[in-house]
Write an enzyme that holds these catalytic residues in place. Structure first.
Site, mmCIF file in Angstrom:
data_model
loop_
_atom_site.group_PDB
_atom_site.id
_atom_site.type_symbol
_atom_site.label_atom_id
_atom_site.label_comp_id
_atom_site.label_asym_id
_atom_site.label_seq_id
_atom_site.Cartn_x
_atom_site.Cartn_y
_atom_site.Cartn_z
ATOM 1 N N ASP A 1 45.648 43.898 32.654
ATOM 2 C CA ASP A 1 45.700 42.729 33.362
ATOM 3 C C ASP A 1 46.179 41.415 32.205
ATOM 4 O O ASP A 1 46.573 40.487 32.386
ATOM 5 C CB ASP A 1 44.712 42.055 33.902
ATOM 6 C CG ASP A 1 44.570 42.147 35.344
ATOM 7 O OD1 ASP A 1 43.725 41.917 36.105
ATOM 8 O OD2 ASP A 1 45.496 42.565 35.893
ATOM 9 N N ASP B 1 35.706 51.930 33.137
ATOM 10 C CA ASP B 1 35.780 50.670 32.332
ATOM 11 C C ASP B 1 36.422 51.105 31.004
ATOM 12 O O ASP B 1 35.989 52.173 30.524
ATOM 13 C CB ASP B 1 34.439 49.985 32.100
ATOM 14 C CG ASP B 1 33.959 49.129 33.317
ATOM 15 O OD1 ASP B 1 32.910 48.776 33.178
ATOM 16 O OD2 ASP B 1 34.868 48.963 33.994
ATOM 17 N N ASP C 1 35.694 50.697 27.859
ATOM 18 C CA ASP C 1 34.660 51.175 26.899
ATOM 19 C C ASP C 1 33.913 52.508 27.172
ATOM 20 O O ASP C 1 33.214 53.162 26.364
ATOM 21 C CB ASP C 1 34.013 50.219 26.264
ATOM 22 C CG ASP C 1 32.895 49.765 27.524
ATOM 23 O OD1 ASP C 1 31.722 49.423 27.125
ATOM 24 O OD2 ASP C 1 33.443 49.587 28.588
ATOM 25 N N ASP D 1 31.841 45.890 43.478
ATOM 26 C CA ASP D 1 31.635 47.287 43.529
ATOM 27 C C ASP D 1 30.591 47.683 44.640
ATOM 28 O O ASP D 1 30.764 48.582 45.338
ATOM 29 C CB ASP D 1 31.024 47.990 41.968
ATOM 30 C CG ASP D 1 30.203 46.764 41.500
ATOM 31 O OD1 ASP D 1 30.300 47.076 40.150
ATOM 32 O OD2 ASP D 1 29.622 45.997 41.998
#
Lengths: 864, 239, 87
Positions: free
Chosen positions: A306, A353, A355, A450
């Site tokens: 993004d 995600d 990380d 979520d």
């Protein structure tokens, strides 16, 4: 000789004492020699070991009060001294025999209780009874169940509602407590259910009593405060009960076996959404994803950027993964995912995600369930953190205790799985593409998209699963403020869902799914009730309002069993995942901050924006986060004021209120210590390095330039290098080239590195010159190993509720001390005389003697 | 009593040094070991600081008509070595003829040694099939290096003996690839461990010591220990 | 029997160095699933790359007992970056 008995000169010269002090001490010593026969062997032995027996005098300069200190310590030692084994006077024969038979009796009882569940499940009577029940027809079974339930219900109602006087209540709670302590010794799930039943009975009884007997209808102030407290208590009673239902039977789902022919395995799209994170963080994730054990023609990896950054696009091209971006940034992560899905067509979607580094066995341990159950839409795995969260970092408890998220990922989701209510957590999960399409993509209306997506899936009749094996690891939030920001977002999102898509209403969910979702959302509404609890005793102390309109003794007799049973049961169910009473601390830290967003969101769900959790920041120095800590300080000040009022009331108040005042003061002290723990957490500790080192124990080897090869133990690794421990001291110069050999599966890899530090057996190796393929191999030998996060908990000590309670209280005291250290200098000069006085008084307090040192044992770390 | 032999898939793969290391490792685990040098090169005894100009040796004794058993040396009470002896090429060929003519010589000798030792370790020459007839052998290990020549030779020999990879360098792409291929296709034959290329192994011979004594902290010594452990586990399984 | 030096102990039950370093083996032990059939895809991929990398290996293909060539592993390397047929 004179020097020895009257050490005036020695004190003057060596310790630089004032002449009068030296005279005073010397005369005392002389009198001791005169009257106490200090030359005898007993005294000699004592004087040789005086560092051990008088630890508080060991490093201290002699001063006037020393004789008094010595006297007090000697008295203390006489009372509490550990008698050495050899000189212990043997107890008389009968006493010893009684002691031994007592011990034998207790150990036999303990063994009996531990084996009772096994005996019961194997006993003939049990089998015959089960057989008899199976032979009944359906109608008879229903009648039997109905009668048992009715009888049980009547008994429970009687237990809850029957009012007792003091003695009866005392006997009742002691009996229940005794039963609970006996049941505790039995292992297995059924005793846990029994403990839950006991706790429910006691807590319902408490609440019934509160509703029926403790509200003062005469005074409006009392009534108002009382009702407020009662609402808060009802909330925590509700959460307790729902929590029991949610987690009473954790499913412990094992991985499902995939078919042997890999051509039958489904296609998977692995998505890594990112917005403003650094490339260095995303790199490891992509390298690890490239190493996942899944046929390459069935796995497609995509970075969803993004932030539309050029360096990401270049990296994606070099690594050989897709790079997907979009024109706008609507709806943040959910919008990003939805837009990307339009271009992809895999049967399954795995989301990480940026990380969260996946382990290479991730897909093979999760996808099997999709093949086994065609209605399965989601398999979620735990979010494991390889760096300490703010609580662990500031309290220095990393890897010694379960952390804050462990309860949710270790127990709550597992319990949810039993009721088919495990929900999506945003990352480290696999979803079925057709299910996502059926609900119209990921939910975008709330900030916790979520959980909302999972709710919609469940409403449509899809199933979900939770596999409790940590298969990916990421970074925890860096600072307390970032952590709180993340929780505020979750709390707001959950409240939004509660308002707009209430799980208790609407169709598509089973009753247990509704309970599990409702509990998850209720959990985030704990802000206001926690604030009420932290200020409730002040109502009486400051405003003289009887919030609990009952005699103090009765309050104790009702409250204490309620708390004891709740902590016993919770310790049994949750002990591995959260130590007792730490939940109070976590809730207190968040209470003020989530109170407002949740209330606002409950009334007006549309307000509120998505704020991204910051990841990968660096705390450069120790500091106290005054901004975050302000609410705790306000609460602390209020409670201290309450304490002053309590003291005043003790002296000047009416006599019949002393009991209530004492109970309120105890409550205030407890609140103060819990708030103190929150204050302790606000004292941020600085982080030394940018890349996070993970502790491990992996066999490895290093090869030197001269061709010699040494086995070693890899003790830590990070993005840029590792630390290894050898069996011998090699004394390598910094900057020397070494080769590190690591193994993964059956293959061995050799990495070229440079010695960055060298201390005795320990060598630090910097690995900065690896090629791209070697970097992938390195990540796959370290972060992405299938067993990397499996035995994270092996050093945890088991939960002991009383010890844990004392730990939390001690932490509270430390918190205030830390606060004192960070106060500006002028406050410290003001309070310094008081602190000095306190320290001087404490120096007279006798201490326990130190234990005698044991000989260290050594063994080779690198044995084959 | 278990007998084990090591023979190279091709010459020069380090069989003798490996045998010395294994003998030392087995002895350190408490076994009674006899090392028997079946190779005319007679290098095994050099690993143990044993140099007597080749006058002793079972082959020498056979030629000189002496008692072959009295040629053994006791390095420690539980580690003994039986050297070959210094023979010329013709003398070795005549021993070869004797062994081909009577293949049971060593089978009988094994039987006579059985009571005194737990392990008989035979260091076989790469050629000379007669010298390879040592009688019953539980673990006839073939030693290879992970290179293309050994790959072809293994294919051509098409046997079923266990194979051990020596001098393994994980930094070499070819060695890694070959080991991966062998692990896949010789899964039942390839030992689960490899002995790594450690300079300590070569230095040990120059120091006249087995590597377990010269550099006990080295990877080569640890690999030898792992090999010894594997041998003991196999003996237990096959018992 | 010689006495054992203190440093070297024969541990029958403890995992050897190799077993501790093999992450798939440890996974099976920790999960208590010794019969888990795990496909080491990265090893398979490397195997197929290895067979293509060295021309000599093609000249000497490995055959089983009947002389048939043993099939290559099913897993083949595929270049990433394809989007699939769906719009």
């Amino acid at each position: 000789m004179i020097e020895h008995c009257f050490p005036y000169l020695k004190l003057r010269r060596r310790y630089d004492c004032h002449p009068l002090t030296a005279l005073w001490l010397a005369s005392f010593t002389a009198m001791a020699w005169l009257f106490l026969r200090l030359e005898s062997p007993v005294w000699q032995r004592l004087r040789e070991e005086r560092q051990r027996w008088y630890p508080h005098l060991a490093g201290k300069a002699p001063s006037v009060g020393d004789p008094l200190r010595i006297a007090l310590q000697s008295l203390w030692l006489l009372v509490f001294r550990p008698w050495p084994q050899a000189r212990r006077r043997t107890a008389p024969q009968w006493a010893r025999r009684v002691g031994q038979s007592n011990q034998r009796l207790w150990s036999r009882i303990g063994a009996f209780l531990t084996e009772l569940p096994q005996h019961a499940s194997e006993s003939k009577a049990m089998h015959e009874g089960a057989q008899w029940r199976r032979n009944l027809d359906t109608r008879q079974k229903h009648w039997l169940d109905f009668t048992c339930a009715a009888v049980g219900l009547v008994l429970v109602v009687v237990c809850i509602t029957q009012p007792f006087n003091y003695v009866s209540q005392l006997v009742y709670v002691i009996l229940l407590w005794a039963v609970a302590m006996v049941i505790r010794r039995m292992p297995g799930r059924f005793p846990t259910l029994l403990l839950i039943m006991l706790s429910i009975i006691v807590s319902c009884r408490y609440l019934w009593w509160r509703y029926t007997a403790t509200l003062n209808w005469d005074s409006p102030l009392d009534l108002a405060c009382g009702v407020l407290l009662l609402i808060a208590e009802t909330y925590s009673w509700l959460v307790l009960l729902l929590g029991y239902i949610q987690t009473c039977w954790p499913l412990n789902r094992p991985p499902a076996q995939l078919p042997r022919d890999t051509r039958l395995w489904p296609t998977v799209d692995l998505l890594i959404p990112t917005y403003n994170e650094d490339l260095s963080i995303v790199r490891s994730t992509v390298y690890a994803a490239l190493g996942i054990d899944w046929p390459h023609d069935k796995l497609r990896i995509s970075i969803l950027d993004d932030g539309k950054r050029e360096e990401f696009r270049l990296f994606a091209e070099q690594a050989g993964v897709n790079y997907i971006t979009r024109n706008d940034n609507k709806h943040a992560k959910a919008g990003n995912l939805n837009q990307a899905l339009k271009q992809l067509d895999g049967e399954l979607v795995a989301i990480f995600d940026c990380d969260h580094v996946p382990v290479r066995s991730f897909l093979q341990l999760t996808v099997g369930w999709f093949l086994r159950d065609p209605k399965l839409a989601l398999v979620q795995t735990p979010h494991h953190f390889l760096s300490p969260d703010p609580f662990e970092r500031n309290l220095d408890t990393f890897r010694q205790r379960p952390n804050e998220g462990e309860l949710f990922y270790g127990l709550v989701q597992d319990g949810n799985d039993m009721w088919n209510a495990a929900f999506f957590c945003g990352s480290c999960a696999v979803l079925r593409r057709s299910a996502i399409d059926e609900i119209g993509g990921f939910a975008v209306e709330t900030v916790t998209e979520d959980a909302h997506t999972a709710l919609r899936l469940h409403r449509k009749g899809w199933n979900s699963a939770y596999v409790r094996i940590p298969q990916a690891a990421g970074l925890a939030t860096e600072s307390l403020s970032a952590h709180i920001g993340q929780r505020i977002r979750w709390a707001r999102g959950m409240a939004q869902i509660f308002r707009t898509d209430n799980p208790l209403l609407g169709k598509g969910l089973t009753i247990f799914q509704r309970i599990c979702y409702a509990n998850a959302m209720l959990h985030f509404l704990a802000g206001l009730p926690r604030l009420v609890f932290l200020t409730a005793p002040l109502a009486f102390l400051l405003m003289h309002a009887y919030i609990i309109y009952a005699p103090a003794l009765m309050i104790m007799l009702y409250v204490i069993p309620h708390m004891v049973h709740a902590s016993l049961t919770n310790s049994r169910m949750q002990g591995e995942h959260r130590l007792t009473f730490w939940g109070e601390v976590y809730e207190t830290v968040l209470a003020w901050y989530i109170a407002r967003p949740t209330t606002v969101a409950l009334f007006n769900p549309k307000k509120g924006k998505f704020n991204v959790t910051a990841k990968g920041g660096l705390m450069t120095e120790d500091q106290f986060d005054w901004g975050i800590a302000r609410p705790y300080l306000v609460l602390a000040v209020l409670n201290i004021a309450g304490l002053f009022f309590a003291v005043w009331r003790l002296f000047y108040g009416p006599a019949n209120e002393i009991g209530t005042t004492l109970v309120s003061s105890l409550w205030v002290i407890y609140n103060l210590l819990i708030v103190g723990a929150a204050v302790a957490i606000a004292a941020e500790v600085r982080q030394v390095r940018e890349t996070h080192r993970v502790q491990a124990k992996l066999p490895a080897a290093i090869r030197l330039q001269n061709g010699r090869f040494y086995p070693c133990l890899l003790v830590d690794y990070s993005d840029g290098g590792t630390g290894v421990q050898l069996d011998v001291e090699l004394s390598l110069p910094i900057g020397e080239r070494v080769f590190l050999m690591m193994q993964r599966g059956e293959r061995e890899f050799l990495f070229s590195g440079i010695v960055s530090r060298s201390h005795k057996n320990f060598i630090g190796i910097a690995l900065n010159e690896l090629t791209a393929q070697q970097k992938i191999d390195y990540v796959q030998c370290t972060f992405s190993r299938a067993d990397a996060w499996l035995n994270w908990n092996e050093d945890f000590a088991p939960d002991r509720p009383l010890h844990s309670f004392i730990d939390v209280l001690r932490l509270g005291a430390t918190g205030y001390y830390r606060l004192y250290q960070y106060l500006p200098a002028w406050t410290r000069t003001l309070t310094r005389p008081f602190v000095r006085l306190l320290a001087w008084l404490i120096s007279y307090v006798p201490r326990f003697a130190k234990a005698s040192p044991l000989s260290p044992t050594s063994r080779s770390e690198c044995a084959p | 009593m278990t007998s084990l032999s090591m023979r190279g898939v091709r010459g020069g793969v380090g069989t003798t040094s490996l045998m010395a290391a294994l003998g030392y490792a087995l002895e350190s685990l408490g076994e009674r070991v006899l090392l028997i040098d079946m190779s005319p090169e007679n290098l095994l005894s050099l690993h143990f600081n044993l140099r007597d100009s080749g006058k002793s040796g079972w082959a020498r004794a056979m030629l000189d008509d002496q008692d072959w058993y009295k040629q053994a040396w006791g390095l420690t009470p539980t580690l003994h070595i039986l050297p070959y002896g210094r023979l010329s090429a013709q003398e070795s060929m005549s021993i070869e003829q004797q062994l081909i003519h009577d293949p049971q010589i060593w089978a009988r000798r094994q039987a006579s040694l059985a009571a005194n030792y737990d392990w008989l370790l035979f260091d076989l020459p790469q050629r000379l099939p007669g010298h390879a007839a040592i009688g019953p052998c539980l673990l006839p290990i073939q030693v290879a290096e992970a290179d293309a020549a050994c790959h072809v030779l293994l294919l051509q020999q098409a046997g079923s003996n266990p194979v051990l990879v020596n001098r393994y360098d994980p930094g070499s792409q070819l060695q890694r690839d070959l080991l991966l291929i062998w692990r896949q296709y010789y899964a039942t034959r390839l030992l689960p461990l490899t002995v790594h290329a450690d300079e300590a192994m070569r230095e040990a011979l120059a120091f006249k010591q087995p590597v377990g004594q010269y550099a006990p902290e080295s990877l080569a010594a640890q690999d030898a220990l792992s090999l010894a452990t594997w041998c003991l586990a196999r003996r237990r399984e096959m018992a | 029997m010689a006495s054992l030096p203190a440093k070297i102990q024969l541990k029958n039950q403890a995992p050897s160095r190799n077993e501790r370093a093999d992450d798939i083996a440890r996974l099976k032990v920790e999960l208590r699933l010794p019969s888990l059939e795990y496909v080491d895809v990265s090893a398979q991929l490397e195997l197929s790359r290895a067979l293509k990398r060295w021309p000599l290996l093609a000249d000497f293909p490995i055959t089983d007992d009947r002389g048939d060539q043993v099939p290559l592993p099913v897993v083949q390397p595929v270049r990433q970056g394809k989007f699939g047929a769906r719009k």
